[in-house]
Design an enzyme around this catalytic site. Structure first.
Site, PDB file in Angstrom:
ATOM      1  N   HIS A  16     -14.981   8.519  -5.090  1.00  0.00           N
ATOM      2  CA  HIS A  16     -14.112   7.603  -4.346  1.00  0.00           C
ATOM      3  C   HIS A  16     -14.422   7.651  -2.850  1.00  0.00           C
ATOM      4  O   HIS A  16     -14.471   6.626  -2.178  1.00  0.00           O
ATOM      5  CB  HIS A  16     -12.636   7.984  -4.556  1.00  0.00           C
ATOM      6  N   ASP A 122      -6.903   3.869  -1.349  1.00  0.00           N
ATOM      7  CA  ASP A 122      -7.558   4.096  -2.625  1.00  0.00           C
ATOM      8  C   ASP A 122      -6.683   3.592  -3.772  1.00  0.00           C
ATOM      9  O   ASP A 122      -5.458   3.513  -3.651  1.00  0.00           O
ATOM     10  CB  ASP A 122      -7.809   5.592  -2.815  1.00  0.00           C
TER      11      ASP A 122
END
Ligand SMILES: *[C@@H]1O[C@H](CO)[C@@H](O)[C@H](O)[C@H]1NC(C)=O
Length: 471
Positions: A16, A122
């Protein structure tokens, strides 16, 4: 010239984080009015040394954008027993404090402080919207997985809230669901395993609920690749800007020994097996893979990792001597055609012309890398949302072959030698329709990012959206 800065809150896992940094680089290269601050959350089960080394290497590299990209490491603060919801809750005040500090420090300097343009959160950090609301700025999500999965999350959250649908009960049925982001009915057996544990399901659904509040969702995909799924997503606006990949330093960190071995193999002859930073198998499963490789007779490069101790939340490691888990004599018998390694420099390997097929766990970054380099996949998902990615690649898009798309870390089944061998043979056959399709998609992925391409357009559209909002 009006400036704007964006605050990124990525999940701190490398997949990520690296993707978020690459997105930031795309934005900064594209528009000099932007600056980005990336806030780094600290989590004990994520390898913080790897994260810190990565950030240091970025800060050390002097590029034209390094002035407008900055990192702030937030204090360690987590519950004793990991709990997703309370972890994010605890980070909120730290995020707020960090952003306040940035604004204060910049407003004392001579040049006017860049306006806070918004938060880019995120896919796991949507509850941080509350902090953006405190500053009265918009939130965006950076979705580091597929548009198909985004559609599935939104759909499951809706039927969960409106019809009391329970994904965990669904798993054990033969039912199929009409998921709007999929062409085919969605079968219970490929329910992402992230949806099958109570402790993950509830924060996952909560994230999906909050996606509906944001100003836009940036998705790491591209229009030509997931056109059906992208077009199925109506609200909030979706920006398909991918593939966003870390390929700038291809080969620079790759061990010579591996690259030299590849240099000595014929064109497209090698099957590469690699299962992601969290992927590993039991000894019994390792023996079945070894058997399949030996029987198929193809050249192979195998990233074999040692699982963490049972019950421990940790990453796999490398074996000191892989012979302890391989069938007796395997390394000697296959010395002429194969190589067993530990951690693999995946991008450098996929970029090598000797590699002709990729046995993959179908993590989304790996899927995009295989497309970028035009290497077909044999799908063997393990954790997270990989079962859905595998289903999409094999059945929705016809770009991969199957090894076992309903495999999961929790299923405790052993995929047998002949099943794996069948998948590898199917993968490595030459001149197939599939191989051709993957090559075509590879070209489209590169075009998408170029001026005039679809992802180029959507990135520009996102920037216009950010710049148009007055602070
Ligand atoms: C995690 O924390 C939240 C709120 O702090 C609580 O509601 C939830 O039950 C906890 N989850 C688990 C699995 O303990």
């Amino acid at each position: 010239m009006e400036k704007a800065q964006l605050v990124f809150v990525p999940w701190p896992g490398m997949g990520h984080l690296v993707s978020a940094v690459e997105l930031a680089k795309h934005l900064l290269t594209r528009d000099q009015r932007l600056s980005v601050t990336i806030l780094i959350l600290q989590l004990s089960f994520i390898n913080s040394k790897q994260v810190h080394n990565y950030i240091e290497s970025l800060q050390a590299s002097s590029s034209t954008i390094s002035n407008s990209l900055r990192f702030i490491i937030l204090p360690k603060d987590e519950p004793e027993l990991f709990n997703f919801t309370s972890f994010i809750e605890r980070q909120k005040p730290h995020v707020k404090e960090a952003v306040l500090k940035i604004i204060q420090s910049e407003s004392t300097s001579d040049s006017p402080a860049p306006r806070l343009g918004g938060f880019v959160l995120d896919l796991f950090c949507a509850p941080m919207i509350d902090v953006a609301n405190d500053f009265d700025v918009p939130s965006y999500i950076y979705f580091t997985s597929s548009a198909a999965f985004l559609g599935l999350m939104l759909y499951l959250q809706k039927i969960h809230d409106e019809e009391k649908f329970d994904p965990i009960e669904f798993k054990n049925s033969d039912a199929e669901l009409p998921v709007p982001s999929l062409v085919n009915p969605f079968p219970a057996r490929v329910m992402p395993c992230a949806m099958l544990r109570r402790e993950w399901l509830s924060p996952t659904l909560e994230n999906a609920r909050r996606y509906r509040e944001v100003k836009g969702i940036i998705v790491n995909t591209f229009l030509e690749f997931e056109s059906y799924a992208i077009q199925s997503l109506k609200m909030p606006p979706v920006y398909p800007v991918g593939p966003i990949l870390d390929i700038g330093s291809v080969g620079s960190n790759a061990p010579q020994e591996i690259m030299q071995w590849l240099d000595n193999q014929p064109l497209s002859s090698v099957v590469f097996l690699c299962f992601g930073s969290m992927g590993s198998f039991s000894e019994d499963q390792v023996k079945e893979i070894a058997c399949a490789l030996e029987h198929s007779g193809y050249r192979f490069l195998w990233a074999l990792r040692r699982p963490p101790p049972p019950g421990k939340l940790a990453s796999p490691s490398d074996y000191e001597d892989p012979q302890e888990v391989l069938p007796e004599g395997f390394l000697d018998r296959t010395a002429g055609i194969g190589k067993v390694i530990g951690w693999a420099p995946q991008v450098a390997i996929l970029a090598h012309q000797a590699v002709g097929g990729f046995v993959s766990h179908c993590g989304w970054n790996s899927v995009l890398e295989s497309i970028w380099f035009g290497v077909p996949i044999a799908a063997w998902p393990i954790y997270s949302e990989q079962q859905l990615n595998a289903f999409e690649m094999v059945f929705e898009l016809g770009l991969a072959v199957e090894i076992k798309i309903d495999y999961s870390k929790d299923s405790e089944i052993i995929v047998k030698c002949d099943e794996i061998e069948r998948g590898i043979r199917c993968l490595m056959e030459h001149d197939t329709e599939k191989r051709k399709k993957v090559k075509e998609m590879s070209e489209k992925s590169r075009k998408a990012l170029m001026e005039g391409g679809s992802s180029y357009f959507w990135l520009g559209h996102f920037i216009r959206n950010v710049m148009a909002i007055k602070g």
